[in-house]
Design an enzyme around this catalytic site. Structure first.
Site, PDB file in Angstrom:
ATOM      1  N   GLU A   1      92.372  67.100  44.901  1.00 56.55           N
ATOM      2  CA  GLU A   1      91.417  66.317  45.697  1.00 56.55           C
ATOM      3  C   GLU A   1      90.080  67.051  45.806  1.00 56.55           C
ATOM      4  O   GLU A   1      89.025  66.433  45.846  1.00 56.55           O
ATOM      5  CB  GLU A   1      91.998  65.993  47.076  1.00 56.55           C
ATOM      6  CG  GLU A   1      93.291  65.170  47.042  1.00 56.55           C
ATOM      7  CD  GLU A   1      93.218  63.898  46.207  1.00 56.55           C
ATOM      8  OE1 GLU A   1      92.116  63.338  46.049  1.00 56.55           O
ATOM      9  OE2 GLU A   1      94.271  63.469  45.684  1.00 56.55           O
TER      10      GLU A   1
ATOM     11  N   HIS B   1      87.859  66.045  43.005  1.00 53.44           N
ATOM     12  CA  HIS B   1      87.156  64.788  43.310  1.00 53.44           C
ATOM     13  C   HIS B   1      86.001  65.062  44.276  1.00 53.44           C
ATOM     14  O   HIS B   1      84.900  64.552  44.117  1.00 53.44           O
ATOM     15  CB  HIS B   1      88.120  63.791  43.961  1.00 53.44           C
ATOM     16  CG  HIS B   1      89.125  63.180  43.018  1.00 53.44           C
ATOM     17  ND1 HIS B   1      88.750  62.448  41.915  1.00 53.44           N
ATOM     18  CD2 HIS B   1      90.482  63.167  43.035  1.00 53.44           C
ATOM     19  CE1 HIS B   1      89.860  62.007  41.293  1.00 53.44           C
ATOM     20  NE2 HIS B   1      90.915  62.441  41.945  1.00 53.44           N
TER      21      HIS B   1
END
Ligand code: ZN
Length: 500
Positions: A266, A269
């Site tokens: 994550e 991202h």
């Protein structure tokens, strides 16, 4: 910048505000909202998305786009203004192709399907989800017709997530991957005990795991002044602009790598989101170029960096100091091997780097057949088991561990899965390109320096936001098109190091 463009910029800014406010409500729903909040939240989200749609799709906005296009026609293709007008035009055309009644009905159907899917999964009964999925397949076929396509209706669906990508290109890519992966998967299957990952499944305090991952993310370069990390059942990353990026993760006591590598994923991202220039904030250009490019960033930090020897060399002492009792007898080599263990399994999100793409190939093929009508929804569970056996040599014992494991289809997201594999492939291409520019890139990781790679990504990728199509962007950065070779070489090297 003169009149028409300024007007358009203001209009798009307001649309962006509404969309980001919706994203904040959605983030809250997955992190802190009490269960009782769901009905009110569904209304609030539906209203926000309807208001955003109405503010964007109307004759007034269309006129603004046309006027701004004339006004910015002399500007370079890559300028902020020309790019914003170009992308707004594309978004407008795409969105306006779908009648409002269709969008409303699709939203209603997928909200209902989300519930029937969860119930079907819970009870392990595909039949509870089947009627909704049948309607979803009918509606995405309709959606493809509204959107338009040249060769295969799947092209129109894929285009929603990966602009300009065709089903035929994905099929070619998968053929190459399948051929390349086959001997590696066989090698792993022949040596099931070559890698021991039991050290990852001891008792690791979840709160301590969370602190550890924050420390690692901070070292790599995630800016916690412009972002945060919270817990969620299904981890994701969302952003309300480059200066407010939200990561989520999950931690379980006996799954050390789930939390750590989920966070690294994550964070990839999130670093992309934090890297969009402030000049693009409050516009639709402050987004990833495509889901494939977004996934390239998460996969790169999770796997190419996070599962490398150099990364483990630098961080293992910290990890052992954090969990001295559990890791007293472990060493760097054992940890490196454990986090790279490959094993054919049923569940996509728990799959290793090697077999992961076969899970995607399975879904891609089934989706193609559903969309062109060669496979009936009623026959989907049987087709799933058959393909799992053919690709991975395993048969899921339940539907919950098979055809019902992913949320995507209940949300009407058919055409989405290939972007995961595209991300893997693009990640290796970008990483190889960065290594050409920074020859000691990987040895920088061994001494805890990640700014070289992050800086390279900032300058070559993040800075462009969503200005270019994925094809244009890949060409600009690598000088070529999509290429599975760097990724296959990477997997082959790692697999041979661990299993040969
Ligand atoms: Zn991801």
């Amino acid at each position: 910048m003169s009149n028409a463009y300024a007007q358009l910029q203001n209009r798009l800014g307001e649309v962006d505000d509404l969309n980001r406010a919706g994203a904040l409500l959605a983030w809250d729903q997955e992190t802190y909202m009490p269960r009782g909040g769901i009905t009110a939240r569904a209304d609030q989200l539906a209203t926000l998305s309807r208001v955003a749609y109405m503010l964007f799709i109307n004759d007034d906005t269309r006129r603004m786009i046309d006027a701004a296009a004339t006004e910015t026609a002399h500007l370079p293709y890559e300028s902020d203004a020309a790019s914003l007008v170009r992308v707004a035009h594309r978004d407008f055309e795409q969105t306006a192709k779908l009648p409002v009644e269709f969008v409303t009905e699709f939203t209603r159907l997928t909200a209902q399907a989300r519930v029937s899917w969860a119930e079907a999964r819970h009870q392990n009964q595909f039949a509870l989800f089947q009627p909704d999925l049948e309607q979803i397949v009918t509606m995405v076929r309709q959606q493809a017709d509204y959107l338009g396509y040249r060769d295969h209706p799947y092209d129109a669906l894929l285009d929603l997530y990966e602009p300009d990508m065709r089903a035929a290109q994905v099929r070619t890519l998968f053929t190459e991957l399948r051929t390349g992966l086959h001997p590696l998967v066989e090698l792993v299957k022949a040596n099931p005990h070559a890698v021991d990952d039991s050290l990852l499944h001891l008792d690791y305090d979840p709160a301590t795991q969370l602190k550890l991952s924050e420390q690692i993310l901070r070292t790599i370069g995630f800016d916690f002044a412009c972002g945060r990390q919270d817990l969620a059942i299904h981890p994701f990353c969302t952003a309300f602009g480059p200066s407010d990026v939200r990561l989520t993760t999950r931690v379980a006591a006996n799954e050390l790598q789930q939390g750590l590598y989920g966070s690294l994923h994550e964070m990839g991202h999130g670093l992309y989101e934090q890297g969009f220039p402030a000049t693009l904030a409050r516009t639709s250009l402050a987004n990833g170029a495509s889901l494939g490019f977004h996934e390239s960033q998460s996969r790169m930090w999770e796997n190419l960096v996070g599962r490398s020897r150099d990364f483990v060399h630098y961080f293992f002492p910290l990890i052992r100091d954090t969990f001295p009792a559990q890791l007293a007898h472990a060493n760097e080599e054992a940890f490196f091997r454990a986090v790279n263990r490959a094993k054919p399994s049923f569940i996509r999100v728990e799959a290793d780097e090697l077999t992961y793409n076969l899970h995607i190939l399975l879904r891609f093929e089934l989706e193609l057949w559903l969309v062109d009508g060669t496979l009936k929804v009623a026959d989907l569970p049987a087709a799933w088991s058959e393909q799992m056996q053919a690709l991975l040599g395993v048969t899921p014992p339940t539907h919950a561990q098979g055809v019902l494991q992913d949320v995507h289809w209940s949300g009407g997201m058919i055409g989405y899965f290939p972007t995961y594999t595209l991300g893997n492939v693009i990640a290796a291409q970008l990483f190889n390109r960065a290594k050409l520019d920074i020859p000691d890139l990987e040895s920088q990781f061994a001494v805890g320096q990640f700014g070289g790679l992050l800086g390279w990504m900032r300058t070559n990728l993040h800075v462009h936001g969503r200005k270019f199509t994925p094809v244009e962007l890949l060409q600009r950065i690598t000088g070529g098109g999509l290429d599975a070779k760097p990724y296959l070489t990477y997997l082959r090297d790692k697999c041979n190091a661990l299993y040969a």
